[in-house]
Write an enzyme that holds these catalytic residues in place. Structure first.
Site, PDB file in Angstrom:
ATOM      1  N   ASP A 108      -1.853  -0.977   6.153  1.00  0.00           N
ATOM      2  CA  ASP A 108      -2.036  -0.325   7.462  1.00  0.00           C
ATOM      3  C   ASP A 108      -3.375   0.201   7.817  1.00  0.00           C
ATOM      4  O   ASP A 108      -3.734   0.595   8.789  1.00  0.00           O
ATOM      5  CB  ASP A 108      -1.191   1.149   7.476  1.00  0.00           C
TER       6      ASP A 108
ATOM      7  N   ASP B 203       0.928  -1.162  -0.149  1.00  0.00           N
ATOM      8  CA  ASP B 203      -0.017  -0.053  -0.101  1.00  0.00           C
ATOM      9  C   ASP B 203       0.958   1.355   0.090  1.00  0.00           C
ATOM     10  O   ASP B 203       2.092   1.051   0.096  1.00  0.00           O
ATOM     11  CB  ASP B 203      -0.947  -0.157   1.132  1.00  0.00           C
TER      12      ASP B 203
ATOM     13  N   ASP C 154      -0.302   5.218   0.863  1.00  0.00           N
ATOM     14  CA  ASP C 154      -0.523   6.033   1.952  1.00  0.00           C
ATOM     15  C   ASP C 154      -0.776   5.580   3.266  1.00  0.00           C
ATOM     16  O   ASP C 154      -1.595   4.423   3.644  1.00  0.00           O
ATOM     17  CB  ASP C 154      -1.863   6.578   1.472  1.00  0.00           C
TER      18      ASP C 154
END
Length: 260
Positions: A195, A33, A35
């Site tokens: 996250d 990922d 961001d």
């Protein structure tokens, strides 16, 4: 080698590759990922929302942040809750004006953010080992590629899959399935890093082993569905990728619950 909480070794997915001379088990690809995971744009984004809500005499709800993180339509959800109203033309125009201001402030804050701890070292290690890395993000290509260039790591990624390349964004598995197809890898060969709960769900639905990395922006997220949870990317071991987190488990590949 990583282990489960009781100390027993963790079984790697069948697709994991062995490399000599040490016979280490290496994944066939690393899928990141962007961001909040590679670069803490989430903290900047959270601060920008807090400032915008404060201008309107309101606190930015932690529940709204948790609901929106990792979603392609997350900012629309947050601004609609701020604007309220009946969704008429005036409300829509006001929402667009607020979004433009918030996006400008987020860009300003994000321009100062470095890579998160351990990211550069892991990418370099993967490159030396011949393990391709890809970004699998809900953000647009211009946003992701621009920051990777700014951070000096664009050339370390073989592939970028972004939100504007798919019809069904995370938590649907389509972004991960597209990355695997383009890399020529099976789900059992790859390791995903996320996250947010939305991202974890997408990776797991694609059948990819998922390592979650805590991001404290807006408060702790529920990352319990991940296969392992680490404090930072620096804690990940490329030669022992399927264990060693705060929890880990063996699970079958699945896309259950999604039409793929």
């Amino acid at each position: 080698m990583g282990g489960t909480q009781d100390g027993a070794p963790v079984q790697a997915p069948d697709g994991a590759r062995e490399r000599s001379p040490g016979g280490e088990r290496l994944p066939g690809a690393l899928l990141f990922d962007f961001d909040g995971l590679l670069c803490d744009t989430e903290a900047a984004g959270h601060r920008a929302w807090c400032e915008l809500y404060a201008e309107h005499g309101r606190a930015f709800p932690a529940s709204t942040w948790r609901e929106m993180v990792g979603r392609e339509d997350g900012e629309l959800l947050a601004v609609r809750r701020l604007v309220g109203g009946d969704g008429g033309e005036g409300d829509a125009a006001h929402a667009e004006e607020l979004l433009a201001r918030r996006r400008w402030r987020k860009r300003q804050l994000c321009s100062r953010e470095p890579l998160r701890p351990g990211a550069f070292e892991l990418l370099q290690e993967a490159a030396r080992a011949g393990v391709p890395a890809a970004v699998v993000s809900s953000g647009p290509a211009s946003w992701v590629a621009g920051h990777l260039e700014r951070l000096g790591v664009r050339e370390l990624f073989a592939l970028l899959v972004t939100g504007d390349q798919v019809r069904r964004p995370k938590p649907h598995p389509e972004p991960y399935l597209l990355a695997l197809r383009r890399l020529g890898r099976g789900a059992g060969e790859a390791v995903a890093f996320e996250d947010s709960p939305v991202g974890v769900r997408a990776a797991r639905a694609a059948g990819v082993w998922c390592v979650a990395v805590d991001n404290a922006a807006g408060g702790p997220a529920d990352l319990s569905e991940a296969d392992a949870v680490l404090d930072t990317l620096a804690d990940f071991r490329l030669t022992a990728p399927y264990g060693g987190g705060r929890h880990d488990r063996v699970r079958p590949e699945t896309s259950e619950g999604f039409a793929v």
